[in-house]
Design an enzyme around this catalytic site. Structure first.
Site, PDB file in Angstrom:
ATOM      1  N   GLU A  43      45.866  -4.782   4.279  1.00  0.00           N
ATOM      2  CA  GLU A  43      44.853  -5.105   3.279  1.00  0.00           C
ATOM      3  C   GLU A  43      44.097  -3.887   2.757  1.00  0.00           C
ATOM      4  OE1 GLU A  43      42.405  -8.115   4.983  1.00  0.00           O
ATOM      5  OE2 GLU A  43      41.506  -6.796   6.447  1.00  0.00           O
ATOM      6  N   HIS A  60      64.949 -11.507  17.773  1.00  0.00           N
ATOM      7  CA  HIS A  60      65.457 -12.676  17.051  1.00  0.00           C
ATOM      8  C   HIS A  60      65.545 -12.421  15.548  1.00  0.00           C
ATOM      9  CE1 HIS A  60      65.437 -14.951  20.733  1.00  0.00           C
ATOM     10  NE2 HIS A  60      64.193 -14.531  20.959  1.00  0.00           N
ATOM     11  N   ASN A  74      12.666  -5.812  13.891  1.00  0.00           N
ATOM     12  CA  ASN A  74      14.130  -5.892  13.859  1.00  0.00           C
ATOM     13  C   ASN A  74      14.610  -5.945  15.291  1.00  0.00           C
ATOM     14  OD1 ASN A  74      14.147  -5.509  11.165  1.00  0.00           O
ATOM     15  ND2 ASN A  74      15.096  -3.480  11.208  1.00  0.00           N
ATOM     16  N   GLY A  75      15.714  -6.666  15.524  1.00  0.00           N
ATOM     17  CA  GLY A  75      16.292  -6.689  16.872  1.00  0.00           C
ATOM     18  C   GLY A  75      16.211  -8.073  17.477  1.00  0.00           C
ATOM     19  N   CYS A 106      18.228  -7.009   9.226  1.00  0.00           N
ATOM     20  CA  CYS A 106      16.837  -6.935   8.800  1.00  0.00           C
ATOM     21  C   CYS A 106      16.449  -5.503   8.445  1.00  0.00           C
ATOM     22  CB  CYS A 106      15.923  -7.413   9.920  1.00  0.00           C
ATOM     23  SG  CYS A 106      16.352  -9.022  10.549  1.00  0.00           S
ATOM     24  N   TRP A 158      17.273 -10.979   7.928  1.00  0.00           N
ATOM     25  CA  TRP A 158      18.602 -11.596   7.919  1.00  0.00           C
ATOM     26  C   TRP A 158      18.599 -12.520   9.115  1.00  0.00           C
ATOM     27  CZ3 TRP A 158      23.501 -12.080  10.115  1.00  0.00           C
ATOM     28  CH2 TRP A 158      24.481 -12.477   9.213  1.00  0.00           C
ATOM     29  N   ARG A 181      21.494  -3.931   2.702  1.00  0.00           N
ATOM     30  CA  ARG A 181      21.793  -4.327   4.072  1.00  0.00           C
ATOM     31  C   ARG A 181      22.029  -5.839   4.194  1.00  0.00           C
ATOM     32  NH1 ARG A 181      18.971  -0.526   7.805  1.00  0.00           N
ATOM     33  NH2 ARG A 181      18.521  -2.247   9.192  1.00  0.00           N
ATOM     34  N   LYS A 215      44.916  -5.687   8.986  1.00  0.00           N
ATOM     35  CA  LYS A 215      43.950  -4.661   8.567  1.00  0.00           C
ATOM     36  C   LYS A 215      44.659  -3.550   7.811  1.00  0.00           C
ATOM     37  CE  LYS A 215      41.049  -6.127   8.850  1.00  0.00           C
ATOM     38  NZ  LYS A 215      40.249  -7.261   9.186  1.00  0.00           N
ATOM     39  N   LYS A 239      35.192 -11.114  -0.140  1.00  0.00           N
ATOM     40  CA  LYS A 239      34.463 -11.322   1.121  1.00  0.00           C
ATOM     41  C   LYS A 239      34.331 -12.813   1.441  1.00  0.00           C
ATOM     42  CE  LYS A 239      32.594  -9.447   4.589  1.00  0.00           C
ATOM     43  NZ  LYS A 239      33.557  -8.774   5.472  1.00  0.00           N
ATOM     44  N   GLU A 277      46.391  -8.818  13.870  1.00  0.00           N
ATOM     45  CA  GLU A 277      45.169  -8.306  13.241  1.00  0.00           C
ATOM     46  C   GLU A 277      45.350  -6.844  12.836  1.00  0.00           C
ATOM     47  OE1 GLU A 277      42.740  -9.539  11.885  1.00  0.00           O
ATOM     48  OE2 GLU A 277      41.223  -7.994  11.793  1.00  0.00           O
TER      49      GLU A 277
HETATM   50  C1  F6R Z   1      40.416  -9.822   6.488  1.00  0.00           C
HETATM   51  C2  F6R Z   1      39.509 -10.785   5.911  1.00  0.00           C
HETATM   52  C3  F6R Z   1      40.045 -12.118   5.538  1.00  0.00           C
HETATM   53  C4  F6R Z   1      39.113 -13.194   6.099  1.00  0.00           C
HETATM   54  C5  F6R Z   1      39.537 -14.570   5.592  1.00  0.00           C
HETATM   55  C6  F6R Z   1      38.689 -15.659   6.194  1.00  0.00           C
HETATM   56  O1  F6R Z   1      39.784  -8.617   6.737  1.00  0.00           O
HETATM   57  O2  F6R Z   1      38.367 -10.504   5.765  1.00  0.00           O
HETATM   58  O3  F6R Z   1      41.334 -12.319   6.014  1.00  0.00           O
HETATM   59  O4  F6R Z   1      39.183 -13.133   7.479  1.00  0.00           O
HETATM   60  O5  F6R Z   1      39.419 -14.611   4.206  1.00  0.00           O
HETATM   61  O6  F6R Z   1      37.344 -15.434   5.906  1.00  0.00           O
HETATM   62  P1  F6R Z   1      36.191 -16.141   6.715  1.00  0.00           P
HETATM   63  O7  F6R Z   1      36.197 -15.588   8.083  1.00  0.00           O
HETATM   64  O8  F6R Z   1      34.961 -15.800   5.943  1.00  0.00           O
HETATM   65  O9  F6R Z   1      36.489 -17.607   6.708  1.00  0.00           O
END
Ligand code: F6R
Length: 608
Positions: free
Chosen positions: A488, A504, A95-96, A2, A71, A27, A485, A603, A481
């Site tokens: 990517e 293995h 906000n909050g 927000c 939001w 935001r 990270k 995203k 993970e």
């Molecule tokens: C990695 C990333 C992607 C998402 C994947 C699933 O940083 O962002 O691997 O995790 O595309 O996305 P959601 O969580 O939106 O289903």
């Protein structure tokens, strides 16, 4: 997240507020509204974008007003739920999260107040109105109201009886006053007024600002004046949007102290060790009867699901499977007649096509379905029987960071809740768990304070071509993970492995030029992880350990140690992952990569 703005000056407030709100669009938001203080309060709100508000805004005179981009966290993004919220001659933006809003709301309803929205914010408006009726002094009423609120807030309010003035206050949510020429501002973020002024005063927690066009006074909650220093910011607009961070990803990594808190805020009861998941419609009987959980997710969310499998099995004693959305869809899973299955789909965006399709398939097999997502009203919430929101605020960096740790947090809450309902853990154990959860924001801050060490490590290996990440038990998904990270955003080839699996096959790839990140936090697999570290050391790999602060033993086995604070074994993945997010970030930075928009990653992945 927000955004708040307040304007008092010599220009028409309507245009000033709209301009300021547009500066806060980055935001993320899903509804918007303003109140202009004319001879009366004129309020206009709309779900959707600012342009939708603009198209319905009448001509309104008036030189003072407050505005908000919302939001959604409590209730859908509708016009009723959009801010400002009104009570009589008072209008409020916030906000909050007000943690005690249920209790306050019940009390206000008993006194005859009618609630028009599902938001926590509306209690502030009614409390302010109530206190104003009693004291007939708006400042006294504002202070009294803030004292009643638990949780986090940045609040700005106007009252019809007090022309040309805004009152604002904060706790655990940012609020800054902008000092213009013949005008002053209040905002959650400097960007809102940067085009008018770079002279600002940041409010501290429990401080109040009384803002008029040529004067701003500051007070504490007792009404005592507070002297404040003016700061001149040298940011341009882009810097300001990122709050001075070089990238949204770094900003969002830092926001995790707050986002993790927002995920659990209002849900923990330390007194009796219970977890309050009001939004969950699953009954206690249904929870007791469950004999299987099927987790579905993709990418980073899948890694959160992998950790959750350990939680549901270990804490709640429920047999748990997990699959990626894209694989589940094309399997022929077998269901027995007496199966009582809960399917949980995890997706930060709520729009991932494969996850949604798998959830639909599970639903048509007769499973109860629950979606865990960050985005209110996203597609997955329409398909699932039940939805839990992680409330981590919009994530603008494409790589998921704060949504991952919030997903984990909500999955912990769910697992402990299930464990309580199924009598698998006692009150003391869940109280301890709650205490450890509450310490997370402080522990995350400690990791952020040590980011220079992580940066040095990242820079040392930024030109290698391969990285390995290893871990056991819940640290295995953390390794996955960490590798995801890194690849990517830095485009370095990285593999995440269950540490016991290296022998293995993959050990063949370990050389003196392959750094191996070993997640070696305390727990029942620690000694086994040390053995795996020795295996890679014997192949001359450089080993970077993620280990607990007090663990000196580890120094004997590895080359570099990145520290995490002490916590419960099951909670340590949240902390270790943040170290790995920073490692990936600084590696990508050293390689000059496009961090917020990495190649070939979106995203929301809405295609199969
Ligand atoms: C990695 C990333 C992607 C998402 C994947 C699933 O940083 O962002 O691997 O995790 O595309 O996305 P959601 O969580 O939106 O289903």
């Amino acid at each position: 997240m927000c955004g708040i703005v307040g304007y008092v000056g010599v220009n028409l407030a309507k245009q000033e507020l709209i301009d300021s709100l547009k500066k806060l669009e980055y935001r993320g938001y899903d509804s918007v509204g303003i109140t202009i203080l004319n001879s009366s309060l004129e309020t206009c709100k709309a779900p959707g974008k600012i342009s939708e508000l603009e198209s319905k805004l009448p001509e309104i005179d008036g030189y003072t007003g407050i505005g908000h981009t919302r939001w959604a966290t409590h209730g859908q993004p509708t016009e009723q739920n959009a801010h400002p919220h009104l009570s009589g001659n008072i209008s409020v933006v916030h906000n909050g999260i007000i943690e005690n809003y249920h209790q306050l709301k019940d009390e206000l309803i008993e006194m005859g107040y009618e609630f028009k929205s599902e938001t926590d914010t509306e209690v502030i408006a009614h409390l302010l109105h109530l206190n104003y009726q009693q004291s007939r002094d708006f400042h006294t009423a504002f202070r009294k109201t803030l004292k009643l609120l638990e949780g986090s807030y940045a609040v700005a309010a106007v009252c019809e009886d007090i022309p040309d003035e805004i009152i604002a206050g904060k706790k655990n949510s940012p609020l800054v006053v902008g000092l213009g020429d013949n005008c002053n501002f209040a905002a959650s973020d400097i960007t809102a007024f940067l085009k008018h002024t770079k002279d600002v005063i940041f409010l501290e927690d429990l401080e109040i600002a009384q803002i008029q066009k040529n004067d701003v006074q500051f007070f504490d909650l007792e009404g005592k004046p507070v002297e404040k220093e003016k700061t001149r910011v040298e940011w341009d607009l882009e810097d300001a949007e990122k709050a001075g961070y070089e990238h949204f990803m770094l900003k969002e990594i830092h926001e995790q102290t707050k986002s993790v808190y927002n995920t659990f805020a209002g849900k923990l009861s330390e007194l009796d060790g219970s977890i309050n998941l009001d939004e969950l419609n699953l009954t206690k009987k249904q929870i007791r009867n469950l004999n299987r959980i099927e987790l579905i997710a993709c990418g980073t969310s899948y890694n959160a699901g992998l950790i959750a499998r350990y939680l549901f099995e270990q804490l709640a004693g429920i047999h748990t499977n997990i699959d990626t959305g894209s694989e589940y869809r094309y399997r022929n899973p077998v269901f027995c007649e007496d199966d009582d299955v809960l399917s949980i789909a995890i997706s930060q965006s709520g729009e991932t096509a494969d996850t949604i399709a798998a959830l639909q398939s599970l639903k048509s097999s007769g499973c109860n379905t629950l979606a865990i997502t960050n985005v209110i009203g996203s597609s997955i919430t329409r398909d699932a029987d039940d939805t839990m929101y992680i409330k981590s605020g919009p994530e603008l960096g494409v790589a998921a960071t704060k949504t991952f740790t919030s997903q984990l947090t909500i999955l912990y809450l769910l697992a402990v809740h299930f464990a309580r309902v199924r009598n698998k853990i006692n009150t003391d154990d869940s109280r301890n768990f709650i205490r450890a959860l509450k310490k997370l924001p402080g522990n995350i801050q400690k990791i952020l304070n040590s980011k220079d060490t992580i940066r040095e490590c990242a820079e040392q290996f930024s030109d290698v071509s391969d990285y390995f990440f290893i871990g056991r038990y819940t640290n295995y998904p953390v390794a996955l993970e960490g590798a995801l990270k890194l690849k990517e955003i830095s485009y370095i080839h990285a593999e995440g492995y269950a540490a016991g699996e290296l022998k293995h096959g993959p050990l063949a790839l370990i050389t003196d030029n392959t750094p191996v990140v070993a997640i070696a936090t305390p727990g029942h697999t620690y000694d086994k992880t040390l053995s795996n570290i020795m295996e890679v050391k014997a192949r001359n790999a450089t080993v970077i350990a993620v280990a607990e602060e007090g663990d000196h033993e580890i120094n004997k086995y590895v080359d570099i140690v990145l520290r995490v604070p002490e916590t419960e074994e099951l909670l340590s993945p949240i902390l270790s992952t943040i170290v790995l997010q920073l490692l990936a970030y600084y590696t990508a930075l050293a390689r000059g990569c496009s961090i917020d928009k990495p190649r070939n990653l979106a995203k929301s992945v809405t295609v199969e």
